[in-house]
Design an enzyme around this catalytic site. Structure first.
Site, PDB file in Angstrom:
ATOM      1  N   CYS A 210      45.991 -36.995  28.317  1.00 39.40           N
ATOM      2  CA  CYS A 210      46.117 -37.919  27.181  1.00 39.40           C
ATOM      3  C   CYS A 210      45.895 -39.344  27.664  1.00 39.40           C
ATOM      4  O   CYS A 210      46.645 -39.844  28.505  1.00 39.40           O
ATOM      5  CB  CYS A 210      47.479 -37.811  26.515  1.00 39.40           C
ATOM      6  SG  CYS A 210      47.593 -38.965  25.128  1.00 39.40           S
TER       7      CYS A 210
ATOM      8  N   ILE B 189      47.799 -42.386  19.136  1.00 39.71           N
ATOM      9  CA  ILE B 189      49.053 -41.912  18.539  1.00 39.71           C
ATOM     10  C   ILE B 189      50.162 -41.970  19.599  1.00 39.71           C
ATOM     11  O   ILE B 189      51.288 -42.346  19.316  1.00 39.71           O
ATOM     12  CB  ILE B 189      48.906 -40.456  18.009  1.00 39.71           C
ATOM     13  CG1 ILE B 189      47.712 -40.327  17.045  1.00 39.71           C
ATOM     14  CG2 ILE B 189      50.216 -39.962  17.383  1.00 39.71           C
ATOM     15  CD1 ILE B 189      47.848 -40.999  15.723  1.00 39.71           C
TER      16      ILE B 189
ATOM     17  N   LEU C  41      51.221 -39.337  21.602  1.00 35.56           N
ATOM     18  CA  LEU C  41      51.988 -38.087  21.705  1.00 35.56           C
ATOM     19  C   LEU C  41      53.321 -38.118  20.946  1.00 35.56           C
ATOM     20  O   LEU C  41      54.338 -37.621  21.443  1.00 35.56           O
ATOM     21  CB  LEU C  41      52.226 -37.695  23.175  1.00 35.56           C
ATOM     22  CG  LEU C  41      50.982 -37.433  24.014  1.00 35.56           C
ATOM     23  CD1 LEU C  41      51.375 -36.926  25.397  1.00 35.56           C
ATOM     24  CD2 LEU C  41      50.040 -36.440  23.342  1.00 35.56           C
TER      25      LEU C  41
ATOM     26  N   GLY D 161      35.084 -31.880  21.440  1.00 37.17           N
ATOM     27  CA  GLY D 161      34.500 -33.220  21.413  1.00 37.17           C
ATOM     28  C   GLY D 161      33.325 -33.313  20.466  1.00 37.17           C
ATOM     29  O   GLY D 161      32.199 -33.010  20.820  1.00 37.17           O
TER      30      GLY D 161
ATOM     31  N   LYS E 283      43.553 -28.606  29.848  1.00 33.17           N
ATOM     32  CA  LYS E 283      42.690 -29.553  29.115  1.00 33.17           C
ATOM     33  C   LYS E 283      42.364 -30.737  30.008  1.00 33.17           C
ATOM     34  O   LYS E 283      43.256 -31.469  30.439  1.00 33.17           O
ATOM     35  CB  LYS E 283      43.398 -30.003  27.839  1.00 33.17           C
ATOM     36  CG  LYS E 283      42.507 -30.814  26.909  1.00 33.17           C
ATOM     37  CD  LYS E 283      43.107 -30.871  25.520  1.00 33.17           C
ATOM     38  CE  LYS E 283      42.275 -31.671  24.560  1.00 33.17           C
ATOM     39  NZ  LYS E 283      42.853 -31.662  23.210  1.00 33.17           N
TER      40      LYS E 283
ATOM     41  N   SER F 176      44.018 -29.679  19.375  1.00 36.45           N
ATOM     42  CA  SER F 176      45.429 -30.099  19.401  1.00 36.45           C
ATOM     43  C   SER F 176      45.609 -31.453  18.702  1.00 36.45           C
ATOM     44  O   SER F 176      44.825 -32.387  18.913  1.00 36.45           O
ATOM     45  CB  SER F 176      45.875 -30.211  20.863  1.00 36.45           C
ATOM     46  OG  SER F 176      47.185 -30.707  20.927  1.00 36.45           O
TER      47      SER F 176
ATOM     48  N   ASN G 204      41.933 -43.129  18.343  1.00 36.05           N
ATOM     49  CA  ASN G 204      43.366 -42.991  18.066  1.00 36.05           C
ATOM     50  C   ASN G 204      44.179 -43.321  19.305  1.00 36.05           C
ATOM     51  O   ASN G 204      43.738 -43.104  20.434  1.00 36.05           O
ATOM     52  CB  ASN G 204      43.693 -41.571  17.560  1.00 36.05           C
ATOM     53  CG  ASN G 204      44.109 -40.640  18.680  1.00 36.05           C
ATOM     54  OD1 ASN G 204      45.272 -40.619  19.089  1.00 36.05           O
ATOM     55  ND2 ASN G 204      43.154 -39.879  19.212  1.00 36.05           N
TER      56      ASN G 204
ATOM     57  N   THR H 156      38.441 -33.825  14.880  1.00 29.31           N
ATOM     58  CA  THR H 156      38.224 -34.925  13.934  1.00 29.31           C
ATOM     59  C   THR H 156      37.522 -34.460  12.656  1.00 29.31           C
ATOM     60  O   THR H 156      37.809 -34.976  11.568  1.00 29.31           O
ATOM     61  CB  THR H 156      37.407 -36.034  14.642  1.00 29.31           C
ATOM     62  OG1 THR H 156      38.145 -36.415  15.818  1.00 29.31           O
ATOM     63  CG2 THR H 156      37.212 -37.246  13.775  1.00 29.31           C
TER      64      THR H 156
HETATM   65  C1  LIG Z   1      44.644 -38.165  15.840  1.00 23.81           C
HETATM   66  C2  LIG Z   1      44.425 -37.329  17.058  1.00 23.81           C
HETATM   67  C3  LIG Z   1      45.534 -36.786  17.718  1.00 23.81           C
HETATM   68  C4  LIG Z   1      45.352 -36.000  18.861  1.00 23.81           C
HETATM   69  N1  LIG Z   1      46.444 -35.475  19.476  1.00 23.81           N
HETATM   70  C5  LIG Z   1      46.285 -34.701  20.579  1.00 23.81           C
HETATM   71  C6  LIG Z   1      47.418 -34.108  21.211  1.00 23.81           C
HETATM   72  O1  LIG Z   1      48.566 -34.254  20.776  1.00 23.81           O
HETATM   73  N2  LIG Z   1      47.182 -33.354  22.322  1.00 23.81           N
HETATM   74  C7  LIG Z   1      45.927 -33.112  22.830  1.00 23.81           C
HETATM   75  O2  LIG Z   1      45.791 -32.391  23.816  1.00 23.81           O
HETATM   76  N3  LIG Z   1      44.832 -33.647  22.219  1.00 23.81           N
HETATM   77  C8  LIG Z   1      44.985 -34.427  21.123  1.00 23.81           C
HETATM   78  N4  LIG Z   1      43.878 -34.960  20.501  1.00 23.81           N
HETATM   79  C9  LIG Z   1      42.533 -34.670  21.043  1.00 23.81           C
HETATM   80  C10 LIG Z   1      41.856 -33.525  20.277  1.00 23.81           C
HETATM   81  O3  LIG Z   1      42.563 -32.310  20.413  1.00 23.81           O
HETATM   82  C11 LIG Z   1      40.402 -33.301  20.775  1.00 23.81           C
HETATM   83  O4  LIG Z   1      40.437 -32.920  22.135  1.00 23.81           O
HETATM   84  C12 LIG Z   1      39.551 -34.555  20.631  1.00 23.81           C
HETATM   85  O5  LIG Z   1      39.828 -35.210  19.408  1.00 23.81           O
HETATM   86  C13 LIG Z   1      38.039 -34.260  20.703  1.00 23.81           C
HETATM   87  O6  LIG Z   1      37.632 -33.351  19.703  1.00 23.81           O
HETATM   88  P1  LIG Z   1      37.033 -33.799  18.243  1.00 23.81           P
HETATM   89  O7  LIG Z   1      35.929 -34.783  18.491  1.00 23.81           O
HETATM   90  O8  LIG Z   1      36.595 -32.500  17.637  1.00 23.81           O
HETATM   91  O9  LIG Z   1      38.162 -34.425  17.516  1.00 23.81           O
HETATM   92  C14 LIG Z   1      44.035 -35.750  19.355  1.00 23.81           C
HETATM   93  C15 LIG Z   1      42.935 -36.290  18.680  1.00 23.81           C
HETATM   94  C16 LIG Z   1      43.103 -37.063  17.553  1.00 23.81           C
HETATM   95  C17 LIG Z   1      41.886 -37.624  16.860  1.00 23.81           C
END
Ligand SMILES: Cc1cc2nc3c(=O)[nH]c(=O)nc-3n(C[C@H](O)[C@H](O)[C@H](O)COP(=O)(O)O)c2cc1C
Length: 301
Positions: free
Chosen positions: A128, A69, A71, A240, A162, A19, A67, A263
Site C-alpha cells: 500500500c 484512503i 487502509l 491495474g 500483492k 481489494s 486515492n 476502479t
Molecule cells: C479506493 C481504492 C481503495 C483501495 N484499497 C485497497 C486495499 O484496501 N487493499 C489493497 O490491497 N488494494 C487496494 N486498492 C488497490 C486495488 O485493489 C487495485 O490493486 C488497484 O486499484 C489497481 O486496479 P484497478 O486499476 O482495476 O483499480 C484500492 C484501490 C482503490 C482505487
C-alpha cells in the site's frame, strides 16, 4: 467456459474484485450475475482499527483515479465478529486481504484468517503506497521473503502476495515470494501519483501523493504481469486498469491466470458481469479457451 485454477483455488471465472473496491454484502453482489465473478477479494484488514488519511482521499482524472484512503478499516476484532460470519453466506470463494506495520502484524492476521471458515484464501497487501511503512516489505526483497515465509508457516490456505509497481524491477520480488511459498502473485497495487490544483498551489489529495489506478495504470501493470509471469512458475493475478474483456484478454496473453477489476466497478458497478458476457462472446466467436491464450505473447527479438 471461464473456469480457471488460480493459486490453489478453482474459480468459475477469471474475474475477481480488486481489494478495497467492492463490498461483500448482498447489496454489492446483487450488481453481478451468478457465474460471472470468480472470487470476492475484500478490503485490507489490519490488526488494529485505522481511521485512514484525512480527506480529500479520492480524486478522478481522465485516466482513472488517485486515492489515498490509507487502509481505513475497523480492525481485526470487528471483522472477525461482524464480517466473517456473513462470509459463509457468500456463494463464492472469499479472499481476505491482510495489512500491517510489521511481520508480527501480518502473521497475526494470517493466523486469524486461517481460523475463519468463510475465508478460502489470503492475499497479503505488502504494497500500500498510502500509509507510512506501507511498502517496506515490497521494496526490500529479503524483507518480503522473510514475512511471506513467516505467514506461510502459519497457514495451509492459499497465500497470494500483492506486489508493488513502484520498484525498479519486479522480478526479484516475484522470485522472493515464490521462494517463500506463495501460491500466487497479485500484480500490482497502485502506482504513486500526484494530482495538483495549481490555483491553490496544493496537491488535490490531502495526503500529497496517492495511488493511481484505472485505465492509465494498465500499460504499466501489463508490463509487470509479463515480467513477473516470465520469471516465476506460480500464477499471476493481474490488477491495474482492466475495464473491458479486451483488457482481460491482453492480461491473459501477457501471462495472467486471472484479472482483478477495481476502479472500473466504481464507474459501472456491474462492470464484472459486462466483461464476463463479452469474454464468453469473444472466446466463443474466436473458438479459443483461456488456457490456449494464457502466456502466448510473442516477444520481439
Ligand atoms: C479506493 C481504492 C481503495 C483501495 N484499497 C485497497 C486495499 O484496501 N487493499 C489493497 O490491497 N488494494 C487496494 N486498492 C488497490 C486495488 O485493489 C487495485 O490493486 C488497484 O486499484 C489497481 O486496479 P484497478 O486499476 O482495476 O483499480 C484500492 C484501490 C482503490 C482505487
Amino acid at each position: 467456459m471461464l473456469r480457471t485454477m488460480v493459486g490453489g483455488l478453482e474459480l468459475q471465472s477469471p474475474l475477481l474484485t480488486g481489494s478495497g473496491t467492492f463490498g461483500h454484502d448482498p447489496a454489492a453482489l446483487a450488481f453481478l450475475n451468478p457465474g460471472d465473478l470468480g472470487a470476492l477479494v475484500l478490503k485490507t484488514v489490519t490488526p488494529e482499527p485505522r481511521f485512514g488519511n484525512p480527506s480529500q482521499r479520492l480524486a478522478e482524472f481522465p485516466g482513472g483515479v488517485i486515492n489515498a484512503i490509507g487502509l481505513e478499516n475497523k480492525g481485526l476484532v470487528y471483522w472477525r465478529d461482524h464480517v466473517a460470519p456473513q462470509l459463509k453466506e457468500v456463494p463464492l470463494p472469499v479472499v481476505a486481504n491482510a495489512g500491517g506495520h510489521s511481520a508480527t502484524d501480518y502473521v497475526a492476521m494470517v493466523e486469524a484468517f486461517d481460523a475463519m471458515d468463510g475465508v478460502a484464501a489470503i492475499e497479503l497487501n505488502l504494497s500500500c503506497p498510502n500509509v507510512k511503512g506501507g511498502t517496506q516489505f515490497s521494496t526490500d526483497a529479503q524483507a518480503l521473503e522473510d514475512v511471506v515465509r513467516a505467514c506461510r508457516k502459519t497457514t495451509d490456505k492459499p497465500l497470494w502476495v500483492k506486489l508493488s509497481p513502484n520498484v525498479t524491477s519486479i522480478v526479484p520480488f516475484a522470485k522472493a515470494a515464490e521462494a517463500s511459498g506463495a501460491n500466487a502473485l497479485t500484480v500490482c497495487n497502485t502506482l504513486v501519483g500526484l494530482l495538483v490544483d495549481w490555483r491553490k498551489r496544493k496537491p488535490v489529495i490531502a495526503n500529497g501523493t496517492g495511488g493511481l489506478s484505472g485505465p492509465a495504470a494498465k500499460p504499466v501493470a501489463m508490463r509487470l504481469v509479463w515480467e513477473a509471469s516470465s520469471a516465476v512458475k506460480i500464477p499471476v493475478i493481474a490488477s491495474g486498469g482492466a475495464s473491458t474483456a479486451e483488457d482481460v484478454l491482453e492480461f491473459i496473453v501477457s501471462g495472467a491466470s486471472a484479472v482483478q477489476i477495481g476502479t472500473a466497478s466504481f464507474r459501472r458497478p456491474n462492470a464484472i458481469s459486462e466483461i464476463a458476457t463479452d469474454l464468453r462472446h469473444i472466446l466463443g466467436q474466436e473458438k479459443l479457451t483461456l488456457d490456449e491464450l494464457r502466456g502466448t505473447l510473442i516477444w520481439p527479438h
